[in-house]
Design a protein around this motif. Structure first.
Motif, short mmCIF file in Angstrom:
data_model
loop_
_atom_site.label_atom_id
_atom_site.label_comp_id
_atom_site.label_asym_id
_atom_site.label_seq_id
_atom_site.Cartn_x
_atom_site.Cartn_y
_atom_site.Cartn_z
N LEU A 35 -49.36 35.05 -107.09
CA LEU A 35 -50.10 33.99 -107.77
C LEU A 35 -51.57 33.99 -107.35
O LEU A 35 -52.46 33.80 -108.17
N ASP A 36 -51.83 34.24 -106.07
CA ASP A 36 -53.21 34.29 -105.59
C ASP A 36 -53.99 35.42 -106.25
O ASP A 36 -55.18 35.29 -106.55
N LYS A 37 -53.33 36.55 -106.48
CA LYS A 37 -54.00 37.68 -107.14
C LYS A 37 -54.33 37.35 -108.60
O LYS A 37 -55.41 37.68 -109.09
N ILE A 38 -53.40 36.71 -109.28
CA ILE A 38 -53.66 36.29 -110.65
C ILE A 38 -54.83 35.32 -110.69
O ILE A 38 -55.72 35.40 -111.54
N ALA A 39 -54.85 34.39 -109.72
CA ALA A 39 -55.94 33.41 -109.64
C ALA A 39 -57.28 34.08 -109.36
O ALA A 39 -58.30 33.72 -109.94
N ALA A 40 -57.28 35.07 -108.48
CA ALA A 40 -58.52 35.78 -108.15
C ALA A 40 -59.06 36.54 -109.36
O ALA A 40 -60.27 36.54 -109.63
N ASP A 41 -58.16 37.16 -110.11
CA ASP A 41 -58.58 37.90 -111.31
C ASP A 41 -59.11 36.94 -112.37
O ASP A 41 -60.07 37.24 -113.08
N GLN A 42 -58.47 35.78 -112.48
CA GLN A 42 -58.94 34.80 -113.45
C GLN A 42 -60.32 34.27 -113.06
O GLN A 42 -61.19 34.08 -113.91
N LYS A 43 -60.52 34.06 -111.78
CA LYS A 43 -61.82 33.56 -111.31
C LYS A 43 -62.92 34.58 -111.61
O LYS A 43 -64.03 34.23 -112.02
N TYR A 44 -62.61 35.86 -111.40
CA TYR A 44 -63.58 36.91 -111.72
C TYR A 44 -63.91 36.88 -113.21
O TYR A 44 -65.08 36.97 -113.60
N ALA A 45 -62.89 36.76 -114.05
CA ALA A 45 -63.11 36.74 -115.49
C ALA A 45 -63.97 35.54 -115.88
O ALA A 45 -64.86 35.64 -116.73
N SER A 46 -63.72 34.40 -115.25
CA SER A 46 -64.48 33.19 -115.55
C SER A 46 -65.91 33.29 -115.05
O SER A 46 -66.86 33.02 -115.79
N ASP A 47 -66.09 33.69 -113.79
CA ASP A 47 -67.41 33.69 -113.17
C ASP A 47 -68.30 34.82 -113.68
O ASP A 47 -69.49 34.61 -113.96
N VAL A 48 -67.74 36.01 -113.78
CA VAL A 48 -68.54 37.19 -114.10
C VAL A 48 -68.58 37.49 -115.59
O VAL A 48 -69.64 37.77 -116.16
N LEU A 49 -67.41 37.42 -116.24
CA LEU A 49 -67.33 37.79 -117.65
C LEU A 49 -67.50 36.60 -118.59
O LEU A 49 -67.54 36.78 -119.80
N LYS A 50 -67.57 35.40 -118.03
CA LYS A 50 -67.77 34.17 -118.80
C LYS A 50 -66.61 33.90 -119.77
O LYS A 50 -66.81 33.35 -120.85
N VAL A 51 -65.41 34.31 -119.40
CA VAL A 51 -64.23 33.97 -120.20
C VAL A 51 -63.92 32.50 -119.97
O VAL A 51 -63.78 32.06 -118.83
N ASP A 52 -63.83 31.73 -121.06
CA ASP A 52 -63.54 30.30 -120.92
C ASP A 52 -62.51 29.81 -121.94
O ASP A 52 -62.32 28.61 -122.09
N SER A 53 -61.87 30.73 -122.64
CA SER A 53 -60.83 30.36 -123.59
C SER A 53 -59.97 31.58 -123.87
O SER A 53 -60.34 32.71 -123.55
N THR A 54 -58.80 31.33 -124.48
CA THR A 54 -57.92 32.45 -124.82
C THR A 54 -57.52 32.37 -126.29
O THR A 54 -57.40 31.27 -126.84
N PRO A 55 -57.35 33.52 -126.93
CA PRO A 55 -57.61 34.85 -126.37
C PRO A 55 -59.10 35.19 -126.41
O PRO A 55 -59.83 34.72 -127.28
N THR A 56 -59.52 35.98 -125.45
CA THR A 56 -60.86 36.56 -125.44
C THR A 56 -60.71 38.07 -125.31
O THR A 56 -59.90 38.55 -124.50
N PHE A 57 -61.46 38.81 -126.11
CA PHE A 57 -61.37 40.27 -126.11
C PHE A 57 -62.72 40.88 -125.77
O PHE A 57 -63.78 40.31 -126.06
#
Length: 218
Positions: free
Chosen positions: A170-192
């Motif tokens: 779960l921590d790894k999934i959370a870390a990957d999501q944080k990277y997507a949010s912080d760096v890639l600016k993903v803020d909704s799904t789906p995002t491609f």
């Protein structure tokens, strides 16, 4: 840790939603790095689950939540066409990354990872099953349905419960999501991301084709 260890049934109950707030993608970090194709290409904590050749001219990366109805609709209506036309033909590499919007989505993603291990085609097959049965396990009997799906895939009930209490996963999934949010600016799904270019929301096959075909010719 985002979520403390707790009983399997408690983790899947609605009371767990508050504890999951740390995974919320609804905030943006103003000083985060600008996105680039290299940023998108970087797996953070978990190995990528991908179909198609590594040297394909086009790479599509999808960020999805297992409880997102738009993601489920895309999986049923659009992805099979992309797979047939581009992935199976060796023209596109397709990467699926977890971006859970709630505790149940996280549980579904964890189950997919546990069942598939490092087998990407199996991971996509389980993820497809979860999307197609989304109404059953999200709205109705989450614990029972996820356990049944896990058993159908060869896990025992004890293995399913251990999977969904795996804090490290779960921590790894959370870390990957944080990277997507912080760096890639993903803020909704789906995002491609198509070779680094962002597409937000449920797009049609024709819209994907318009993006993909020029890249194949260049």
């Amino acid at each position: 840790m985002i979520i403390t260890r707790r009983a399997f049934t408690t983790m899947l109950s609605l009371t767990g939603l508050a504890a999951f707030a740390g995974l919320s993608p609804l905030r943006l970090i103003s000083d985060a790095m600008a996105q680039s194709a290299a940023d998108v290409a970087k797996p953070v904590s978990l190995p990528d689950m991908a179909l198609g050749p590594k040297d394909a001219a086009v790479t599509i990366t999808e960020y999805a939540s297992m409880t997102c109805p738009h993601c489920a609709a895309f999986n049923e209506q659009v992805f099979p066409k992309i797979k047939k036309e581009y992935i199976d033909a060796g023209k596109v590499r397709y990467i699926f990354r977890e971006f859970p919007l709630d505790i149940k989505a996280a549980a579904g993603s964890m189950l997919s990872r546990c069942i598939a291990k490092d087998d990407a085609p199996k991971y996509f097959a389980v993820t497809d099953m979860l999307f197609r049965q989304q109404n059953d396990w999200v709205v109705k009997n989450t614990t029972e349905t996820l356990t049944r799906i896990g058993k159908q895939a060869g896990l025992t009930q004890q293995q399913v419960e251990a999977c969904l209490k795996d804090q490290a996963l779960l921590d790894k999934i959370a870390a990957d999501q944080k990277y997507a949010s912080d760096v890639l600016k993903v803020d909704s799904t789906p995002t491609f991301f198509i070779n680094g270019e962002k597409i937000k929301g449920e797009a049609s096959f024709e819209e994907f084709a318009k993006k993909i075909n020029p890249l194949l010719k260049s």
